[in-house]
Design an enzyme around this catalytic site. Structure first.
Site, PDB file in Angstrom:
ATOM      1  N   GLU A 116       5.500  11.593  -0.562  1.00 32.74           N
ATOM      2  CA  GLU A 116       4.463  12.547  -0.436  1.00 32.74           C
ATOM      3  C   GLU A 116       3.626  12.387  -1.733  1.00 32.74           C
ATOM      4  O   GLU A 116       3.056  13.597  -2.158  1.00 32.74           O
ATOM      5  CB  GLU A 116       4.883  14.041  -0.267  1.00 32.74           C
ATOM      6  CG  GLU A 116       5.381  14.033   1.121  1.00 32.74           C
ATOM      7  CD  GLU A 116       4.324  14.057   2.257  1.00 32.74           C
ATOM      8  OE1 GLU A 116       4.722  13.842   3.378  1.00 32.74           O
ATOM      9  OE2 GLU A 116       3.285  14.801   2.005  1.00 32.74           O
ATOM     10  N   SER A 176       4.943  11.705  -8.620  1.00 31.89           N
ATOM     11  CA  SER A 176       4.591  12.914  -9.883  1.00 31.89           C
ATOM     12  C   SER A 176       3.255  12.266 -10.598  1.00 31.89           C
ATOM     13  O   SER A 176       2.486  13.214 -10.734  1.00 31.89           O
ATOM     14  CB  SER A 176       5.493  12.974 -10.559  1.00 31.89           C
ATOM     15  OG  SER A 176       6.535  14.011 -10.109  1.00 31.89           O
ATOM     16  N   THR A 208       9.775   7.248   7.579  1.00 33.91           N
ATOM     17  CA  THR A 208      11.015   8.506   8.054  1.00 33.91           C
ATOM     18  C   THR A 208      10.941   8.349   9.439  1.00 33.91           C
ATOM     19  O   THR A 208      10.154   8.623  10.124  1.00 33.91           O
ATOM     20  CB  THR A 208      10.593   9.742   7.614  1.00 33.91           C
ATOM     21  OG1 THR A 208      10.760   9.607   6.185  1.00 33.91           O
ATOM     22  CG2 THR A 208      11.901  10.783   7.793  1.00 33.91           C
ATOM     23  N   ALA A 219       1.024  -1.193  -0.117  1.00 33.11           N
ATOM     24  CA  ALA A 219       0.022  -0.159   0.116  1.00 33.11           C
ATOM     25  C   ALA A 219       0.972   1.289   0.120  1.00 33.11           C
ATOM     26  O   ALA A 219       1.081   1.722   1.174  1.00 33.11           O
ATOM     27  CB  ALA A 219      -0.942   0.082   1.119  1.00 33.11           C
ATOM     28  N   TRP A 259       9.025   2.330   4.510  1.00 34.64           N
ATOM     29  CA  TRP A 259       9.454   3.668   4.321  1.00 34.64           C
ATOM     30  C   TRP A 259       9.121   4.615   5.396  1.00 34.64           C
ATOM     31  O   TRP A 259       9.007   5.852   4.996  1.00 34.64           O
ATOM     32  CB  TRP A 259       8.787   3.912   2.963  1.00 34.64           C
ATOM     33  CG  TRP A 259       8.479   3.208   1.840  1.00 34.64           C
ATOM     34  CD1 TRP A 259       7.477   2.654   1.153  1.00 34.64           C
ATOM     35  CD2 TRP A 259       9.836   2.783   1.209  1.00 34.64           C
ATOM     36  NE1 TRP A 259       7.856   1.748   0.235  1.00 34.64           N
ATOM     37  CE2 TRP A 259       9.508   1.845   0.165  1.00 34.64           C
ATOM     38  CE3 TRP A 259      11.050   2.857   1.354  1.00 34.64           C
ATOM     39  CZ2 TRP A 259      10.289   1.044  -0.659  1.00 34.64           C
ATOM     40  CZ3 TRP A 259      11.883   1.983   0.667  1.00 34.64           C
ATOM     41  CH2 TRP A 259      11.545   1.455  -0.529  1.00 34.64           C
ATOM     42  N   ARG A 315       1.672  19.107   1.066  1.00 36.94           N
ATOM     43  CA  ARG A 315       2.420  19.049  -0.229  1.00 36.94           C
ATOM     44  C   ARG A 315       3.400  20.292  -0.485  1.00 36.94           C
ATOM     45  O   ARG A 315       4.231  20.291  -1.132  1.00 36.94           O
ATOM     46  CB  ARG A 315       1.346  18.506  -1.411  1.00 36.94           C
ATOM     47  CG  ARG A 315       1.428  17.350  -1.509  1.00 36.94           C
ATOM     48  CD  ARG A 315       0.388  16.523  -2.219  1.00 36.94           C
ATOM     49  NE  ARG A 315       0.571  14.934  -2.040  1.00 36.94           N
ATOM     50  CZ  ARG A 315      -0.539  14.153  -2.525  1.00 36.94           C
ATOM     51  NH1 ARG A 315      -1.550  14.793  -2.974  1.00 36.94           N
ATOM     52  NH2 ARG A 315      -0.581  13.101  -2.459  1.00 36.94           N
ATOM     53  N   GLY A 317      30.576  19.491 -15.494  1.00 34.68           N
ATOM     54  CA  GLY A 317      31.469  18.638 -16.082  1.00 34.68           C
ATOM     55  C   GLY A 317      31.875  17.583 -15.235  1.00 34.68           C
ATOM     56  O   GLY A 317      30.972  17.046 -14.511  1.00 34.68           O
TER      57      GLY A 317
HETATM   58  C1  FAD Z   1      12.658   8.049   1.618  1.00 32.39           C
HETATM   59  C2  FAD Z   1      11.415   7.884   1.837  1.00 32.39           C
HETATM   60  C3  FAD Z   1      10.706   8.529   2.796  1.00 32.39           C
HETATM   61  C4  FAD Z   1       9.315   8.001   2.897  1.00 32.39           C
HETATM   62  N1  FAD Z   1       8.681   8.492   4.202  1.00 32.39           N
HETATM   63  C5  FAD Z   1       7.488   7.838   4.296  1.00 32.39           C
HETATM   64  C6  FAD Z   1       6.953   8.451   5.669  1.00 32.39           C
HETATM   65  O1  FAD Z   1       7.755   9.059   6.652  1.00 32.39           O
HETATM   66  N2  FAD Z   1       5.809   7.767   6.000  1.00 32.39           N
HETATM   67  C7  FAD Z   1       5.018   6.942   5.075  1.00 32.39           C
HETATM   68  O2  FAD Z   1       3.931   6.662   5.433  1.00 32.39           O
HETATM   69  N3  FAD Z   1       5.657   6.880   3.731  1.00 32.39           N
HETATM   70  C8  FAD Z   1       6.793   7.210   3.406  1.00 32.39           C
HETATM   71  N4  FAD Z   1       7.355   6.912   2.278  1.00 32.39           N
HETATM   72  C9  FAD Z   1       6.543   6.345   1.331  1.00 32.39           C
HETATM   73  C10 FAD Z   1       6.271   7.219  -0.072  1.00 32.39           C
HETATM   74  O3  FAD Z   1       5.249   8.079   0.126  1.00 32.39           O
HETATM   75  C11 FAD Z   1       5.867   5.971  -1.117  1.00 32.39           C
HETATM   76  O4  FAD Z   1       6.954   5.249  -1.371  1.00 32.39           O
HETATM   77  C12 FAD Z   1       5.205   6.687  -2.224  1.00 32.39           C
HETATM   78  O5  FAD Z   1       3.771   6.917  -1.878  1.00 32.39           O
HETATM   79  C13 FAD Z   1       5.068   5.763  -3.336  1.00 32.39           C
HETATM   80  O6  FAD Z   1       4.597   4.437  -3.032  1.00 32.39           O
HETATM   81  P1  FAD Z   1       5.392   3.068  -3.440  1.00 32.39           P
HETATM   82  O7  FAD Z   1       6.768   3.325  -3.103  1.00 32.39           O
HETATM   83  O8  FAD Z   1       4.655   1.900  -2.912  1.00 32.39           O
HETATM   84  O9  FAD Z   1       5.413   3.008  -4.958  1.00 32.39           O
HETATM   85  P2  FAD Z   1       3.910   2.458  -5.948  1.00 32.39           P
HETATM   86  O10 FAD Z   1       2.590   2.889  -5.216  1.00 32.39           O
HETATM   87  O11 FAD Z   1       4.214   0.965  -5.955  1.00 32.39           O
HETATM   88  O12 FAD Z   1       4.428   3.207  -7.172  1.00 32.39           O
HETATM   89  C14 FAD Z   1       5.323   2.704  -8.270  1.00 32.39           C
HETATM   90  C15 FAD Z   1       4.972   3.298  -9.437  1.00 32.39           C
HETATM   91  O13 FAD Z   1       3.653   3.272 -10.152  1.00 32.39           O
HETATM   92  C16 FAD Z   1       3.066   4.330 -10.435  1.00 32.39           C
HETATM   93  N5  FAD Z   1       1.582   4.483 -10.097  1.00 32.39           N
HETATM   94  C17 FAD Z   1       1.084   3.998  -9.178  1.00 32.39           C
HETATM   95  N6  FAD Z   1      -0.259   3.996  -9.168  1.00 32.39           N
HETATM   96  C18 FAD Z   1      -0.298   4.594 -10.194  1.00 32.39           C
HETATM   97  C19 FAD Z   1      -1.475   5.213 -10.889  1.00 32.39           C
HETATM   98  N7  FAD Z   1      -2.974   5.057 -10.599  1.00 32.39           N
HETATM   99  N8  FAD Z   1      -1.510   5.978 -12.103  1.00 32.39           N
HETATM  100  C20 FAD Z   1      -0.037   6.248 -12.712  1.00 32.39           C
HETATM  101  N9  FAD Z   1       1.065   5.560 -12.099  1.00 32.39           N
HETATM  102  C21 FAD Z   1       0.827   5.023 -11.079  1.00 32.39           C
HETATM  103  C22 FAD Z   1       3.708   5.422  -9.283  1.00 32.39           C
HETATM  104  O14 FAD Z   1       3.613   6.671  -9.853  1.00 32.39           O
HETATM  105  C23 FAD Z   1       5.251   4.874  -9.410  1.00 32.39           C
HETATM  106  O15 FAD Z   1       5.979   5.359 -10.475  1.00 32.39           O
HETATM  107  C24 FAD Z   1       8.765   7.406   2.053  1.00 32.39           C
HETATM  108  C25 FAD Z   1       9.207   6.891   0.892  1.00 32.39           C
HETATM  109  C26 FAD Z   1      10.457   6.981   0.749  1.00 32.39           C
HETATM  110  C27 FAD Z   1      11.325   6.308  -0.318  1.00 32.39           C
END
Ligand code: FAD
Length: 402
Positions: free
Chosen positions: A382, A385, A159, A129, A157, A261, A358
């Site tokens: 957060e 994109s 922080t 999720a 993930w 955001r 460079g």
């Molecule tokens: C360094 C770091 C710190 C973080 N800190 C926190 C925190 O403090 N608390 C917390 O709760 N979370 C935190 N996160 C989690 C972060 O918010 C999630 O990584 C992020 O929401 C994306 O989720 P995911 O990594 O599961 O990617 P996924 O949801 O699996 O997405 C993978 C790819 O698919 C694309 N995608 C998914 N659904 C769609 C759609 N419907 N249409 C088009 N494209 C789509 C995404 O854009 C992405 O490119 C952190 C993440 C990182 C890496």
């Protein structure tokens, strides 16, 4: 939009801290991949690491106190910057959803004191999720006899996850309701059953700790349910009715993300501005073919585009921040828009900066290599994109775009 004299004074003060304390420490903590506790402590001593400070910035009449503060701290360094402001994500969740008593009890414990600083973590994301927060599986079950909630699941993930004094955990109390069955819980310091899973080794923002958080039969008092049981029961009853009629939407975690955001966009602008300044300086002094490289339009125009995009991103962020503080409706998802554009701008500007430097830009002798790595997270966390575009597209079209 005029920040006003008070806000400019705060900006200059923070810039001094970023230049004198954060920037000189940046390379070391990036290499160590550890939370820079001494820098957080220094920030606490000056009042920069405290809820009061962020509340003052939020309520600044200009409406842009928070983005100005974020930009300066992250201009210093993004990994250290996130270590300093990461706690605010959990604090905002309590401020947005908690009762006055919960706010008074938990927010001071999140920051600790200048002599004994603490951090807090907001745990929403799970292995299955991420973008789809509604799919989270961490379960909260009420034990009525003891007036306790029992939490089970795995967060990822997070922080400050596992090193935080206070964790705020989003869990489902009724999986059938999807996102509307979610609730947020405070897990107090030292609660048995909460442990840190793997700590991630990351591409960027390496001074900021990111880890899994495992919840194994974690018991918290009923008073740790943010907003209280009565409010939750009312909300669930409404959702059960609403689900039959319209499918159900909205939840506390998404509201927290949306409100934060523009501030996250401002962090990206801090990184972009820092890289642009290094590149401008370098282009003026580096000579090839008997003249500074900025004498070539190819390089000068690149810098002109970098500056233009940074300023455009800042205006989007300031507008969204001003709208949030002044309770304006986000009819075109202006908050998401600002984060999307600022995040993409930071990635683009830092890549251009590396090119202008460079070979030097590709090494750790110069900071743009680190800034480029750090910028990459701004199209991921957060809300990625793609998710920002989804939110904007739905807002401007009124259509359920998927
Ligand atoms: C360094 C770091 C710190 C973080 N800190 C926190 C925190 O403090 N608390 C917390 O709760 N979370 C935190 N996160 C989690 C972060 O918010 C999630 O990584 C992020 O929401 C994306 O989720 P995911 O990594 O599961 O990617 P996924 O949801 O699996 O997405 C993978 C790819 O698919 C694309 N995608 C998914 N659904 C769609 C759609 N419907 N249409 C088009 N494209 C789509 C995404 O854009 C992405 O490119 C952190 C993440 C990182 C890496």
């Amino acid at each position: 939009m005029d920040p006003g004299a008070d806000q400019l004074a705060v900006r200059d003060w923070l810039h001094g801290f970023a230049a004198d304390v954060i920037r000189p420490a940046a390379a070391e903590w990036d290499e160590r991949e550890e939370t820079p506790w001494p820098v957080i402590q220094e920030a606490a001593k000056l009042g920069i690491y405290s809820l009061d400070f962020y509340a003052q910035q939020y309520f600044d009449p200009s409406g842009i106190g928070i983005p100005i503060a974020m930009e300066e701290l992250f201009w210093g360094d993004a990994g250290i910057g996130l270590s300093i402001v990461g706690t605010t994500l959990a604090a905002v969740a309590v401020l947005a959803n908690g009762t006055d008593e919960q706010i008074g009890t938990w927010t001071p414990q999140m920051f600790g004191t200048p002599d004994d600083v603490k951090v807090a973590a907001f745990c929403s994301s799970e292995p299955d999720a991420g973008s789809d927060v509604s799919a989270l599986r961490t379960r909260a079950v009420y034990d009525e006899a003891k007036d306790e909630w029992v939490l089970n699941g795995t967060k990822t993930w997070a922080t400050n996850g596992g090193i935080a004094a206070v964790h705020v955990v989003v869990a489902t109390v009724d999986p059938e309701l999807g996102a509307r069955g979610h609730a947020s819980f405070v897990v107090p310091p030292g609660t048995p059953g909460l442990s840190q899973g793997q700590k991630f080794k990351k591409h960027g923002i390496r001074a900021s700790h990111t880890a899994e958080v495992v919840l194994d039969g974690v018991r918290v008092p009923g008073s740790c349910l943010l907003g209280g049981k009565e409010k939750l029961d009312e909300r669930l009853a409404r959702a059960r009715e609403g689900v039959q009629k319209s499918g159900g939407r909205g939840n506390a975690a998404m509201a927290t993300f949306e409100a934060s955001r523009p501030a996250v966009g401002a962090q990206a602008i801090g990184i972009a501005r820092a890289a642009y300044e290094v590149a401008l300086d370098y282009a003026r002094t580096r000579e090839q073919f008997g003249r500074p490289i900025i004498d070539n339009q190819g390089v000068a125009f690149q810098l002109a585009d970098m500056k233009t995009r940074i300023d455009a991103a800042r205006l989007l962020v300031w507008r969204a921040s001003w709208m949030a503080v002044n309770n304006q409706p986000f009819t075109a998802a202006e908050g998401s828009m600002s984060k999307l554009y600022a995040g993409e701008t930071a990635k683009w500007v830092t890549a251009q900066a590396m090119q202008i430097l460079g070979g030097n830009g590709f090494t750790r002798e110069y900071p743009v290599e680190r800034m480029h790595r750090d910028s990459a997270i701004y199209s991921i966390f957060e809300g990625t994109s793609e998710i920002q575009r989804l939110v904007i597209a739905r807002a401007i079209s009124g259509m359920p775009i998927r």
